[in-house]
Design a protein around this motif. Structure first.
Motif, PDB file in Angstrom:
ATOM      1  N   LEU A 130     -39.517 -10.707  76.366  1.00 13.68           N
ATOM      2  CA  LEU A 130     -39.814 -10.112  77.665  1.00 13.68           C
ATOM      3  C   LEU A 130     -40.491  -8.756  77.545  1.00 13.68           C
ATOM      4  CD1 LEU A 130     -36.515 -10.961  79.592  1.00 13.68           C
ATOM      5  CD2 LEU A 130     -38.729 -12.101  79.781  1.00 13.68           C
ATOM      6  N   ASN A 131     -40.295  -8.061  76.429  1.00 11.91           N
ATOM      7  CA  ASN A 131     -40.849  -6.716  76.256  1.00 11.91           C
ATOM      8  C   ASN A 131     -42.094  -6.678  75.381  1.00 11.91           C
ATOM      9  OD1 ASN A 131     -38.811  -5.560  77.804  1.00 11.91           O
ATOM     10  ND2 ASN A 131     -37.447  -5.283  76.043  1.00 11.91           N
ATOM     11  N   SER A 132     -42.526  -7.835  74.881  1.00 14.00           N
ATOM     12  CA  SER A 132     -43.713  -7.864  74.023  1.00 14.00           C
ATOM     13  C   SER A 132     -44.977  -7.669  74.854  1.00 14.00           C
ATOM     14  CB  SER A 132     -43.779  -9.190  73.259  1.00 14.00           C
ATOM     15  OG  SER A 132     -43.845 -10.266  74.171  1.00 14.00           O
ATOM     16  N   GLY A 133     -46.103  -7.506  74.162  1.00 13.28           N
ATOM     17  CA  GLY A 133     -47.370  -7.311  74.867  1.00 13.28           C
ATOM     18  C   GLY A 133     -47.685  -8.461  75.791  1.00 13.28           C
ATOM     19  N   ASN A 134     -47.541  -9.690  75.302  1.00 15.51           N
ATOM     20  CA  ASN A 134     -47.713 -10.890  76.126  1.00 15.51           C
ATOM     21  C   ASN A 134     -46.327 -11.388  76.539  1.00 15.51           C
ATOM     22  OD1 ASN A 134     -50.538 -10.886  75.758  1.00 15.51           O
ATOM     23  ND2 ASN A 134     -50.298 -11.914  73.773  1.00 15.51           N
ATOM     24  N   VAL A 135     -45.949 -11.054  77.764  1.00 15.80           N
ATOM     25  CA  VAL A 135     -44.611 -11.407  78.237  1.00 15.80           C
ATOM     26  C   VAL A 135     -44.468 -12.926  78.287  1.00 15.80           C
ATOM     27  CG1 VAL A 135     -42.951 -11.197  80.112  1.00 15.80           C
ATOM     28  CG2 VAL A 135     -44.461  -9.285  79.563  1.00 15.80           C
ATOM     29  N   ASP A 136     -43.434 -13.436  77.631  1.00 13.95           N
ATOM     30  CA  ASP A 136     -43.201 -14.879  77.537  1.00 13.95           C
ATOM     31  C   ASP A 136     -41.943 -15.235  78.326  1.00 13.95           C
ATOM     32  OD1 ASP A 136     -43.132 -17.523  76.865  1.00 13.95           O
ATOM     33  OD2 ASP A 136     -42.664 -17.221  74.738  1.00 13.95           O
ATOM     34  N   TYR A 137     -42.097 -15.367  79.656  1.00 12.84           N
ATOM     35  CA  TYR A 137     -40.960 -15.713  80.498  1.00 12.84           C
ATOM     36  C   TYR A 137     -40.427 -17.105  80.168  1.00 12.84           C
ATOM     37  CZ  TYR A 137     -41.783 -11.689  83.567  1.00 12.84           C
ATOM     38  OH  TYR A 137     -41.923 -10.425  84.060  1.00 12.84           O
ATOM     39  N   GLU A 138     -41.341 -18.038  79.906  1.00 12.05           N
ATOM     40  CA  GLU A 138     -40.927 -19.416  79.642  1.00 12.05           C
ATOM     41  C   GLU A 138     -40.104 -19.503  78.352  1.00 12.05           C
ATOM     42  OE1 GLU A 138     -43.972 -18.482  80.346  1.00 12.05           O
ATOM     43  OE2 GLU A 138     -44.290 -19.326  82.351  1.00 12.05           O
ATOM     44  N   GLY A 139     -40.575 -18.820  77.293  1.00 14.01           N
ATOM     45  CA  GLY A 139     -39.842 -18.834  76.031  1.00 14.01           C
ATOM     46  C   GLY A 139     -38.480 -18.176  76.161  1.00 14.01           C
ATOM     47  N   ALA A 140     -38.421 -17.040  76.877  1.00 10.62           N
ATOM     48  CA  ALA A 140     -37.147 -16.354  77.088  1.00 10.62           C
ATOM     49  C   ALA A 140     -36.192 -17.220  77.894  1.00 10.62           C
ATOM     50  CB  ALA A 140     -37.380 -15.021  77.800  1.00 10.62           C
ATOM     51  N   ALA A 141     -36.715 -17.897  78.916  1.00  8.34           N
ATOM     52  CA  ALA A 141     -35.871 -18.763  79.743  1.00  8.34           C
ATOM     53  C   ALA A 141     -35.359 -19.960  78.957  1.00  8.34           C
ATOM     54  CB  ALA A 141     -36.656 -19.235  80.968  1.00  8.34           C
ATOM     55  N   ALA A 142     -36.182 -20.488  78.060  1.00  5.75           N
ATOM     56  CA  ALA A 142     -35.760 -21.639  77.251  1.00  5.75           C
ATOM     57  C   ALA A 142     -34.603 -21.265  76.332  1.00  5.75           C
ATOM     58  CB  ALA A 142     -36.946 -22.158  76.444  1.00  5.75           C
ATOM     59  N   ILE A 143     -34.709 -20.109  75.671  1.00 10.73           N
ATOM     60  CA  ILE A 143     -33.619 -19.653  74.797  1.00 10.73           C
ATOM     61  C   ILE A 143     -32.372 -19.342  75.618  1.00 10.73           C
ATOM     62  CG2 ILE A 143     -32.921 -17.873  73.154  1.00 10.73           C
ATOM     63  CD1 ILE A 143     -35.879 -17.619  72.363  1.00 10.73           C
ATOM     64  N   ALA A 144     -32.584 -18.718  76.787  1.00  7.86           N
ATOM     65  CA  ALA A 144     -31.447 -18.413  77.662  1.00  7.86           C
ATOM     66  C   ALA A 144     -30.763 -19.682  78.143  1.00  7.86           C
ATOM     67  CB  ALA A 144     -31.928 -17.583  78.852  1.00  7.86           C
ATOM     68  N   LEU A 145     -31.544 -20.735  78.368  1.00 11.52           N
ATOM     69  CA  LEU A 145     -30.966 -22.003  78.809  1.00 11.52           C
ATOM     70  C   LEU A 145     -30.058 -22.595  77.731  1.00 11.52           C
ATOM     71  CD1 LEU A 145     -30.802 -24.327  80.863  1.00 11.52           C
ATOM     72  CD2 LEU A 145     -32.841 -25.302  79.780  1.00 11.52           C
ATOM     73  N   VAL A 146     -30.512 -22.564  76.475  1.00 12.61           N
ATOM     74  CA  VAL A 146     -29.681 -23.060  75.375  1.00 12.61           C
ATOM     75  C   VAL A 146     -28.408 -22.225  75.254  1.00 12.61           C
ATOM     76  CG1 VAL A 146     -29.585 -23.465  72.892  1.00 12.61           C
ATOM     77  CG2 VAL A 146     -31.695 -23.927  74.138  1.00 12.61           C
ATOM     78  N   LEU A 147     -28.545 -20.910  75.389  1.00 10.77           N
ATOM     79  CA  LEU A 147     -27.387 -20.019  75.337  1.00 10.77           C
ATOM     80  C   LEU A 147     -26.412 -20.330  76.464  1.00 10.77           C
ATOM     81  CD1 LEU A 147     -26.194 -17.504  73.883  1.00 10.77           C
ATOM     82  CD2 LEU A 147     -27.435 -16.103  75.519  1.00 10.77           C
ATOM     83  N   LEU A 148     -26.954 -20.611  77.633  1.00  9.55           N
ATOM     84  CA  LEU A 148     -26.126 -20.953  78.789  1.00  9.55           C
ATOM     85  C   LEU A 148     -25.368 -22.257  78.556  1.00  9.55           C
ATOM     86  CD1 LEU A 148     -25.474 -20.052  81.733  1.00  9.55           C
ATOM     87  CD2 LEU A 148     -27.373 -21.506  82.460  1.00  9.55           C
ATOM     88  N   ILE A 149     -26.055 -23.246  78.013  1.00 13.84           N
ATOM     89  CA  ILE A 149     -25.414 -24.547  77.738  1.00 13.84           C
ATOM     90  C   ILE A 149     -24.295 -24.387  76.714  1.00 13.84           C
ATOM     91  CG2 ILE A 149     -25.794 -26.833  76.747  1.00 13.84           C
ATOM     92  CD1 ILE A 149     -28.634 -26.721  77.949  1.00 13.84           C
ATOM     93  N   ILE A 150     -24.556 -23.619  75.661  1.00 12.32           N
ATOM     94  CA  ILE A 150     -23.532 -23.387  74.634  1.00 12.32           C
ATOM     95  C   ILE A 150     -22.307 -22.703  75.242  1.00 12.32           C
ATOM     96  CG2 ILE A 150     -23.003 -22.083  72.541  1.00 12.32           C
ATOM     97  CD1 ILE A 150     -25.890 -22.553  71.660  1.00 12.32           C
ATOM     98  N   SER A 151     -22.536 -21.700  76.086  1.00 12.62           N
ATOM     99  CA  SER A 151     -21.424 -20.981  76.724  1.00 12.62           C
ATOM    100  C   SER A 151     -20.625 -21.907  77.626  1.00 12.62           C
ATOM    101  CB  SER A 151     -21.969 -19.791  77.521  1.00 12.62           C
ATOM    102  OG  SER A 151     -22.622 -18.871  76.686  1.00 12.62           O
ATOM    103  N   PHE A 152     -21.326 -22.749  78.404  1.00 14.38           N
ATOM    104  CA  PHE A 152     -20.641 -23.688  79.291  1.00 14.38           C
ATOM    105  C   PHE A 152     -19.796 -24.678  78.493  1.00 14.38           C
ATOM    106  CE2 PHE A 152     -23.684 -23.140  83.060  1.00 14.38           C
ATOM    107  CZ  PHE A 152     -22.742 -22.412  83.761  1.00 14.38           C
ATOM    108  N   ILE A 153     -20.346 -25.192  77.407  1.00 15.31           N
ATOM    109  CA  ILE A 153     -19.606 -26.159  76.588  1.00 15.31           C
ATOM    110  C   ILE A 153     -18.350 -25.511  76.007  1.00 15.31           C
ATOM    111  CG2 ILE A 153     -19.679 -27.509  74.449  1.00 15.31           C
ATOM    112  CD1 ILE A 153     -22.641 -28.035  75.040  1.00 15.31           C
TER     113      ILE A 153
END
Length: 282
Positions: free
Chosen positions: A241-264
């Protein structure tokens, strides 16, 4: 009959429809919609792009570091949280109220401030870090430092979960066990531990979930070194999110995996807690 019916319909907070509407609105605005936005941004990536992203070496290493350190910290919090709750409930001593209030400090203190303080204190120039360095133990910029930070922010969850249970647990049960010849360890294992187990699992689950997603308190003390394996998942997300080319999709994808792991993890812990509660009540 009329009096009974009036008592059942009378409520301090007026209107089930109104209160339910407010509840659903707040739940949607604060939880459901933000979580849905993570899912929506993740769908901007194709399946191949998603798999390629989350299987990168630095991302897998960050997940391993976050989960491993959070698990160790949660286990340590269970040990020290039980001891701390026991002391606060069963003993009276000068400064007890002050100590009890300090348990809430990690909740009130900004996590970034905690991270900076811990980093300085445990670095080779800090008074604790310098003493440990003389014995060959390095804390800051290692996984040990990450665990220390996660213990700091997670211990109130365990202590506050166990305290009410210990306060309601009558000491007569322990006295009866002693009179029957049980040792202290047997008394704790047979009488006290089964009673506090559901609350302990609750505190463990909350501390684990908080540690996996923690950012502020670990970002400084970890050192964020891919070579040393001290990058956490939250740092990888912020990096995108803080890089020169902001990658919202990549950040959201990693956050989604983190969310799934936390829920499980929370789902499994809740099942174990439910089983433990049924055994205790039966």
């Amino acid at each position: 009959m009329k009096t009974t019916a009036l008592k059942k319909t009378k409520s301090i907070i007026p209107g089930f429809g109104l209160t339910m509407g407010i509840t659903i609105t707040m739940l949607s605005l604060l939880i459901l919609i933000p979580l849905a936005s993570i899912l929506a941004y993740s769908f901007h990536l194709s399946l191949d792009e998603f798999i390629e992203l989350i299987t990168r070496a630095n991302v897998i290493q960050a997940f391993q570091t976050s989960i491993f350190c959070a698990l160790i910290a949660a286990l340590l919090n269970c040990i020290f949280g039980v001891i701390l709750a026991w002391v606060l409930v069963r003993y009276d001593f000068p400064g007890k109220r002050l100590m009890d209030g300090m348990i809430e400090l990690p909740f009130a203190l900004p996590t970034a401030v905690a991270g900076i303080t811990l980093t300085k204190m445990y670095s080779d120039t800090g008074f604790l870090g310098r003493a440990l360095e003389n014995h060959g133990i390095t804390i800051s910029y290692t996984k040990i430092g990450i665990i220390v930070a996660m213990v700091f922010i997670g211990i109130p969850f365990v202590t506050r979960a166990i305290q009410p249970v210990l306060e309601k647990l009558p000491q007569s049960c322990e006295e009866a066990a002693f009179m029957l010849g049980a040792s202290r360890f047997t008394t704790f294992r047979k009488i006290i531990f089964p009673e506090i187990l559901p609350a302990l699992l609750t505190g463990f689950g909350l501390a684990l979930a908080r540690g996996i997603g923690e950012y502020g308190s670990v970002i400084y003390i970890s050192g964020n070194s891919e070579k040393n394996g001290t990058q956490v998942v939250s740092y990888i997300i912020m990096q995108k999110l803080n890089s020169g080319n902001v990658d919202y999709e990549g950040a959201a994808a990693i956050a989604l995996v983190l969310l799934i792991i936390s829920f499980i993890m929370l789902f499994i812990i809740n099942i174990i807690q439910h089983i433990a509660s049924r055994r205790t009540s039966s």
